[in-house]
Design a protein around this motif. Structure first.
Motif, PDB file in Angstrom:
ATOM      1  N   GLY A 251     -20.819  98.299  68.445  1.00  0.00           N
ATOM      2  CA  GLY A 251     -19.856  97.807  67.470  1.00  0.00           C
ATOM      3  C   GLY A 251     -18.484  97.516  68.021  1.00  0.00           C
ATOM      4  O   GLY A 251     -17.553  97.222  67.254  1.00  0.00           O
ATOM      5  N   CYS A 252     -18.335  97.589  69.342  1.00  0.00           N
ATOM      6  CA  CYS A 252     -17.016  97.426  69.955  1.00  0.00           C
ATOM      7  C   CYS A 252     -16.745  95.961  70.287  1.00  0.00           C
ATOM      8  O   CYS A 252     -17.422  95.361  71.121  1.00  0.00           O
ATOM      9  N   ALA A 253     -15.734  95.385  69.645  1.00  0.00           N
ATOM     10  CA  ALA A 253     -15.394  93.980  69.870  1.00  0.00           C
ATOM     11  C   ALA A 253     -14.683  93.771  71.200  1.00  0.00           C
ATOM     12  O   ALA A 253     -14.524  92.626  71.647  1.00  0.00           O
ATOM     13  N   VAL A 258     -12.368  89.420  78.101  1.00  0.00           N
ATOM     14  CA  VAL A 258     -11.320  89.557  79.102  1.00  0.00           C
ATOM     15  C   VAL A 258     -10.095  90.101  78.383  1.00  0.00           C
ATOM     16  O   VAL A 258      -9.666  89.552  77.363  1.00  0.00           O
ATOM     17  N   VAL A 259      -9.560  91.208  78.895  1.00  0.00           N
ATOM     18  CA  VAL A 259      -8.460  91.886  78.220  1.00  0.00           C
ATOM     19  C   VAL A 259      -7.355  92.209  79.222  1.00  0.00           C
ATOM     20  O   VAL A 259      -7.563  92.210  80.440  1.00  0.00           O
ATOM     21  N   ARG A 260      -6.209  92.500  78.657  1.00  0.00           N
ATOM     22  CA  ARG A 260      -5.105  93.038  79.456  1.00  0.00           C
ATOM     23  C   ARG A 260      -4.828  94.453  78.974  1.00  0.00           C
ATOM     24  O   ARG A 260      -4.594  94.666  77.781  1.00  0.00           O
ATOM     25  N   ALA A 261      -4.889  95.402  79.906  1.00  0.00           N
ATOM     26  CA  ALA A 261      -4.576  96.786  79.577  1.00  0.00           C
ATOM     27  C   ALA A 261      -3.149  97.071  80.007  1.00  0.00           C
ATOM     28  O   ALA A 261      -2.817  96.952  81.199  1.00  0.00           O
ATOM     29  N   GLU A 262      -2.308  97.388  79.034  1.00  0.00           N
ATOM     30  CA  GLU A 262      -0.918  97.732  79.319  1.00  0.00           C
ATOM     31  C   GLU A 262      -0.835  99.247  79.408  1.00  0.00           C
ATOM     32  O   GLU A 262      -0.951  99.958  78.409  1.00  0.00           O
ATOM     33  N   VAL A 270      -5.682  93.318  84.261  1.00  0.00           N
ATOM     34  CA  VAL A 270      -6.470  92.307  83.564  1.00  0.00           C
ATOM     35  C   VAL A 270      -7.884  92.335  84.116  1.00  0.00           C
ATOM     36  O   VAL A 270      -8.096  92.402  85.331  1.00  0.00           O
ATOM     37  N   GLY A 271      -8.864  92.319  83.211  1.00  0.00           N
ATOM     38  CA  GLY A 271     -10.246  92.308  83.651  1.00  0.00           C
ATOM     39  C   GLY A 271     -11.186  92.191  82.478  1.00  0.00           C
ATOM     40  O   GLY A 271     -10.767  92.205  81.309  1.00  0.00           O
ATOM     41  N   LEU A 302      -7.777  88.879  75.341  1.00  0.00           N
ATOM     42  CA  LEU A 302      -7.318  87.581  75.819  1.00  0.00           C
ATOM     43  C   LEU A 302      -8.316  86.481  75.489  1.00  0.00           C
ATOM     44  O   LEU A 302      -7.946  85.468  74.899  1.00  0.00           O
ATOM     45  N   ARG A 303      -9.566  86.652  75.811  1.00  0.00           N
ATOM     46  CA  ARG A 303     -10.583  85.632  75.493  1.00  0.00           C
ATOM     47  C   ARG A 303     -11.956  86.238  75.707  1.00  0.00           C
ATOM     48  O   ARG A 303     -12.111  87.295  76.318  1.00  0.00           O
TER      49      ARG A 303
END
Length: 305
Positions: A251-253, A258-262, A270-271, A302-303
């Motif tokens: 259930g995890c979107a 591709v995400v950015r972890a701050e 980013v990965g 991100l996408r």
């Protein structure tokens, strides 16, 4: 409450109101909105508090600062047992992660906190509690509201409004001494578009919920939380044996995006989010060919991968 940024709620004892039942007639026009009837505290107690069950008490207050803050204070003073539930019709100082503010009109959502004492579970596995709560809330809302709720790691609840992912709620977990945690949940139920604090916010109403009666919604969410917490505790917090890791991943979107972890300290990574590991951390596959686990920080979608 509407997620202004992060999600969840909590209260502050000095601002807490008196418990209210549906037949109470609170003064002030704020409480006379028939489109948003008050919760029925007596009925909630009858439906949730039972011998051998998790929920030991259910209190509903009309207005408070933060249900989390209130319940942490009660636990610290020895005035709350495991399974205590505190619900607010309105929060004036609701908080999300990183002390972000959460605001919403009175009686427009579900804003509540619960006290848990998972003594059978090693503290190292307590990091699964926000993810467990997300699974429980999403499961309860799917059954009672007919809304498909996705989970954004680690603590956001997403719904789809006009084809767009929007945040409709969130979760905040705080320690309450050495042996307890307070889990706060905020869910936007009836907020209209013109009431949203930011365009990225959403609500069950905007997502096309088949029911927005907060009494059965809250009962469904708390029963689901009791079920998942019981499974996890019986498995001594093992996310595989309890089925939690597999269910959360489904259930995890965030996974597959591709995400950015701050990260704390100002660093960002980013990965592609490729997994949630045994410790509940989000694993990112970076452009450098390295898999980096992220245990804390803000995640920006991100996408699609």
């Amino acid at each position: 409450m509407t997620p202004r940024d992060a999600a969840d709620e909590n209260p502050s004892g000095e601002h807490s109101g008196e418990p209210s039942d549906k037949n109470d007639k609170p003064s002030g026009s704020r409480w006379s909105n028939l489109d948003r009837p008050p919760l029925n505290a007596a009925a909630l107690r009858r439906g949730l508090v039972r011998e051998g069950g998790l929920w030991s008490e259910v209190d509903v207050v009309q207005r408070t600062g933060s249900t989390n803050s209130d319940l942490v204070a009660r636990a610290g003073a020895g005035k709350a047992a495991e399974g205590a539930v505190l619900v607010a019709e309105e929060q004036t100082a609701g908080r999300g992660r990183l002390d972000r503010r959460w605001t919403a009109p009175p009686r427009s959502g579900l804003f509540f906190s619960v006290l848990l004492r998972p003594s059978e579970v090693p503290v190292a596995r307590w990091g699964w509690l926000p993810l467990l709560t997300g699974v429980a809330v999403a499961t309860g809302l799917a059954r009672a509201a007919g809304v498909d709720t996705a989970l954004k790691w680690p603590n956001d609840l997403l719904v789809t409004v006009a084809g767009e992912e929007r945040k409709a709620g969130g979760i905040l977990v705080e320690r309450a001494g050495d042996d307890a945690v307070v889990v706060g949940v905020g869910i936007n139920v009836t907020l209209r578009q013109d009431e949203l604090p930011v365009p990225q916010a959403g609500s069950l109403a905007l997502a096309g919920a088949v029911s927005m009666d907060r009494d059965p919604l809250l009962r469904a969410v708390l029963r689901s939380l009791e079920d998942w917490y019981g499974r996890w505790r019986a498995a001594e917090g093992d996310p595989v044996a309890s089925g939690l890791q597999e269910t959360y991943a489904a259930g995890c979107a965030t996974l597959g995006r591709v995400v950015r972890a701050e990260l704390p300290g100002g660093r960002s990574v980013v990965g592609e989010a490729v997994a949630v590991d045994a410790d509940g951390r989000l694993v990112l596959a970076t452009e450098k060919g390295v898999q980096e686990p992220v245990g804390a920080g803000d995640i920006v979608h991100l996408r699609s991968a």
